[in-house]
Write a protein that holds these residues in place. Structure first.
Motif, PDB file in Angstrom:
ATOM      1  N   ASN B   7       0.831  -1.218   0.000  1.00 20.56           N
ATOM      2  CA  ASN B   7       0.000   0.000   0.000  1.00 20.56           C
ATOM      3  C   ASN B   7       0.863   1.264   0.000  1.00 20.56           C
ATOM      4  O   ASN B   7       0.501   2.265  -0.630  1.00 20.56           O
ATOM      5  CB  ASN B   7      -0.931   0.011   1.215  1.00 20.56           C
ATOM      6  CG  ASN B   7      -2.092  -0.932   1.022  1.00 20.56           C
ATOM      7  OD1 ASN B   7      -2.403  -1.329  -0.105  1.00 20.56           O
ATOM      8  ND2 ASN B   7      -2.739  -1.316   2.110  1.00 20.56           N
ATOM      9  N   LYS B  11       0.795   4.271  -2.653  1.00 23.42           N
ATOM     10  CA  LYS B  11       0.602   5.662  -2.213  1.00 23.42           C
ATOM     11  C   LYS B  11       1.721   6.558  -2.762  1.00 23.42           C
ATOM     12  O   LYS B  11       1.473   7.669  -3.251  1.00 23.42           O
ATOM     13  CB  LYS B  11       0.585   5.706  -0.679  1.00 23.42           C
ATOM     14  CG  LYS B  11      -0.234   6.853  -0.125  1.00 23.42           C
ATOM     15  CD  LYS B  11      -0.181   6.864   1.368  1.00 23.42           C
ATOM     16  CE  LYS B  11      -1.273   6.042   1.989  1.00 23.42           C
ATOM     17  NZ  LYS B  11      -1.219   6.068   3.455  1.00 23.42           N
ATOM     18  N   ASP B  15       1.403   9.783  -5.222  1.00 20.35           N
ATOM     19  CA  ASP B  15       1.958  11.107  -4.865  1.00 20.35           C
ATOM     20  C   ASP B  15       2.894  11.623  -5.958  1.00 20.35           C
ATOM     21  O   ASP B  15       2.880  12.807  -6.301  1.00 20.35           O
ATOM     22  CB  ASP B  15       2.709  11.034  -3.523  1.00 20.35           C
ATOM     23  CG  ASP B  15       1.748  10.849  -2.355  1.00 20.35           C
ATOM     24  OD1 ASP B  15       0.525  11.065  -2.566  1.00 20.35           O
ATOM     25  OD2 ASP B  15       2.202  10.473  -1.252  1.00 20.35           O
TER      26      ASP B  15
END
Lengths: 161, 301
Positions: B7, B11, B15
């Protein structure tokens, strides 16, 4: 211009790139044309997310191509490819460069290679990849991580050799 | 709870896609135990993202693609030969398995593992039959078979399965009804065969009654009575005189010796009407007359 023509112009480079990295990097133009022929033939039955549908057609075209040729052919081509680095102007052979990312991609299993192509090379989100592949976003996240680790491992092993 | 590395990677990629600097984003996870793996994976993901675009000679004209798609024949899906072979092999295997099971179930009795196979095969055979005479004869044979099965169960010291007697009555009734509705020649023969079969069943049932456990006797006696009454009804209606093997002194009830007499049987229209009425009203042929049967109190000596 025909509305489908605009869609074609927009998506052609994306599908071409997908075909380039999903196939043997030689037939990608023919495969892209074939995929768009299928799109034109079946546009009447299209439902839901268009992009996901398009990538599914592209994937089926690649699979049909290799099914027709036989998986043995693919392996041979993959070995031959490992000595060529497309677009590389330096003139260096694969042996000189040792294992590169192209060769490592060829060594990934089909499902992982599909995820890597869609997620990293095509730049789709994990949710979009999930919709195309029919998996859950969580499964895609796990698979993309494992694929990267495997890819890294293949590259390291080949460099050691 | 610590966030999974899968995860975190996702992420970080999101970003970066929004314009974040990779090193700055990675720095947030420096304390993570799998930081090094995460860093390698992220860098590789970025390398993949920056792979070169495929060389494009020229985007083919859309009209060319569209024309070709209209003119090219639609490929038919061909079932691969290997798949056909597998399916065929599967069918052959299933067929052989069924044939073996049917063969093995031939002598099974209620309670045996293969008994349902035997009954199921009977149903399949019956549904495949087309001729009325064939169906009537088959039901008559099934009726006798039920009695043999009950006899076999009792002989082995088991409990008599009374549902077999119900089936016996049902099958006999079906055969008789079919016989009555058939053309003259077949009808005469089948009515006689029905009468003969019923007479044999009466005696066979009495043998079972004698060998049965005491606890079962009261229930079986009902069927013995019903059988006797059915036999008498057949004799009185059609006037058929039949001597069964046991009456002739044959040792075994179920051996196939023909000791019958009076094969010349002629069934009249009046007799048919009378029997049809009896089937509908009295319940003798169906064996469903518990009250009457008890009153009847008839046991062959």
């Amino acid at each position: 211009m025909h509305a489908l023509g605009l869609v074609y112009e927009h998506y052609y480079p994306k599908i071409l790139k997908y075909m380039y990295y999903r196939s043997n990097r030689e037939n990608y133009e023919d495969l892209t044309a074939e995929a768009f022929q299928k799109v034109i033939r079946n546009i009447g039955s299209q439902e839901g997310n268009f992009e996901a549908w398009l990538y599914k057609i592209a994937e089926n075209t690649v699979k049909d191509f290799y099914k027709a040729k036989g998986s043995k052919m693919r392996l041979e081509e993959s070995i031959m490819k490992s000595d060529k680095v497309p677009g590389n102007n330096s003139g260096l052979t694969k042996t000189e460069l040792k294992m590169d990312i192209y060769g490592a991609l060829d060594k990934l299993d089909d499902e992982k290679r599909r995820i890597v192509t869609l997620r990293f090379i095509q730049g789709l989100s994990s949710e979009e990849v999930a919709e195309i592949t029919g998996k859950t976003p969580e499964a895609v996240r796990i698979m993309q991580f494992r694929s990267l680790i495997e890819l890294k491992k293949i590259m390291t092993e080949e460099n050691v050799k | 709870m610590k966030e999974s590395v899968e995860n975190i990677l996702d992420k970080c990629l999101e970003d970066i896609a929004r314009g974040g600097a990779p090193d700055k984003i990675l720095a947030e996870y420096r304390e993570h135990p799998e930081y090094e793996i995460l860093k390698d994976a992220l860098h590789l993901a970025l390398d993949l993202k920056n792979l070169q675009e495929p060389p494009i000679s020229k985007i083919p004209d859309f009209s060319l693609i569209a024309d070709y798609s209209k003119n090219s024949p639609v490929k038919r899906k061909i079932i691969p030969f290997r798949l056909i072979t597998r399916i065929a092999a599967m069918f052959v295997a299933v067929f052989i398995l069924l044939a073996v099971a049917v063969q093995a179930s031939d002598d099974s009795i209620p309670g045996d593992l293969l008994y349902p196979v035997k009954r199921g095969y009977e149903k399949v055979r019956f549904s495949c039959m087309t001729g009325d005479r064939q169906r009537a004869e088959f039901k008559m044979a099934c009726s006798n078979l039920r009695l043999s099965e009950a006899h076999e169960s009792v002989k082995k010291g088991g409990k008599a399965d009374v549902s077999l007697f119900s089936s016996m009555f049902d099958d006999s009734r079906y055969a008789l009804e079919k016989a009555l509705s058939m053309p003259e020649k077949d009808r005469d023969e089948l009515v006689f065969l029905s009468a003969y079969s019923m007479k044999k069943q009466k005696e066979g049932l009495y043998q079972i009654y004698q060998k049965a456990l005491d606890s079962d006797k009261s229930e079986i006696s009902h069927y013995v009575c019903a059988c006797s009454k059915r036999d008498e009804l057949m004799a009185s209606t059609f006037g058929i005189k039949i001597s069964t093997p046991s009456e002739k002194g044959c040792p075994a009830m179920f051996e196939c010796c023909d000791c019958s007499e009076g094969r010349e049987c002629k069934v009249s229209a009046g007799e048919i009407a009378k029997m049809k009425k009896s089937i509908q009203s009295s319940g003798v042929i169906t064996g469903s007359l518990p009250g009457e049967a008890k009153k009847f109190q008839y046991y062959p000596q």
